[in-house]
Write a protein that holds these residues in place. Structure first.
Motif, short mmCIF file in Angstrom:
data_model
loop_
_atom_site.label_atom_id
_atom_site.label_comp_id
_atom_site.label_asym_id
_atom_site.label_seq_id
_atom_site.Cartn_x
_atom_site.Cartn_y
_atom_site.Cartn_z
N ASN A 103 31.44 -24.14 11.54
CA ASN A 103 30.31 -24.88 11.71
C ASN A 103 29.35 -24.56 12.68
O ASN A 103 27.96 -24.31 12.07
N LYS A 104 29.32 -23.73 13.65
CA LYS A 104 28.35 -23.21 14.59
C LYS A 104 27.83 -22.02 13.77
O LYS A 104 26.48 -21.67 13.75
N TRP A 105 28.59 -21.06 13.25
CA TRP A 105 27.97 -19.95 12.69
C TRP A 105 27.28 -20.20 11.31
O TRP A 105 26.31 -19.67 11.08
N ASP A 129 25.63 -23.25 10.93
CA ASP A 129 24.34 -23.91 11.36
C ASP A 129 23.41 -22.69 11.76
O ASP A 129 22.22 -22.68 11.86
N ASP A 130 23.97 -21.53 12.76
CA ASP A 130 23.14 -20.60 13.07
C ASP A 130 22.51 -19.89 11.91
O ASP A 130 21.34 -19.70 11.94
N THR A 131 23.43 -19.62 10.79
CA THR A 131 22.71 -18.93 9.78
C THR A 131 21.58 -19.58 9.02
O THR A 131 20.58 -19.23 8.59
N ASP A 168 26.11 -13.16 6.36
CA ASP A 168 25.40 -13.41 7.67
C ASP A 168 26.67 -13.93 8.51
O ASP A 168 26.92 -13.63 9.73
N ILE A 169 27.47 -15.15 8.10
CA ILE A 169 28.37 -15.78 8.61
C ILE A 169 29.77 -14.64 8.88
O ILE A 169 30.27 -14.66 10.11
N LYS A 229 28.48 -12.62 11.77
CA LYS A 229 28.63 -13.27 13.10
C LYS A 229 29.99 -13.50 13.67
O LYS A 229 30.11 -13.67 14.56
N SER A 230 30.92 -13.52 12.74
CA SER A 230 32.45 -13.90 13.05
C SER A 230 33.30 -12.68 13.26
O SER A 230 34.40 -12.51 13.66
N SER A 239 19.88 -22.00 10.29
CA SER A 239 18.62 -22.19 11.16
C SER A 239 17.58 -21.04 11.14
O SER A 239 16.51 -20.87 11.33
N SER A 240 18.44 -19.83 10.99
CA SER A 240 17.67 -18.52 11.05
C SER A 240 17.22 -18.24 9.50
O SER A 240 16.47 -17.05 9.88
#
Length: 79
Positions: A24-26, A28-30, A55-56, A59-60, A32-33
């Motif tokens: 969920n953090k990844w 949300d970050d994606t 993108d996720i 990030k992971s 919002s960016s």
């Protein structure tokens, strides 16, 4: 050959991430960016899901369980 497969996977750092909080953090970050891409998605450009998922995955470090990611990502984008 004498080691347990899970031990080997941990040593190679190739275990998929299923932690919903991290996913969920990844997500949300994606989201919002990329507000412009989110707006385009909501207007009907559903093929952008691949951009968000990529993108996720980045990030992971490739560890996110993408089936789980896609399910949560679609839910969040359709809210």
């Amino acid at each position: 050959p004498d080691e347990h497969p899970l031990t080997i996977a941990e040593q190679l750092n190739i275990i998929q991430q299923n932690d919903e909080e991290a996913i969920n953090k990844w997500i949300d970050d994606t989201i919002s960016s990329m507000p412009d891409k989110v707006a385009q998605y909501k207007k009907g450009k559903k093929n952008l899901i691949g951009l968000f998922a990529g993108d996720i995955r980045r990030k992971s470090n490739g560890k996110a369980d993408m089936v789980h990611v896609n399910k949560l990502l679609v839910q969040k984008l359709n809210q």
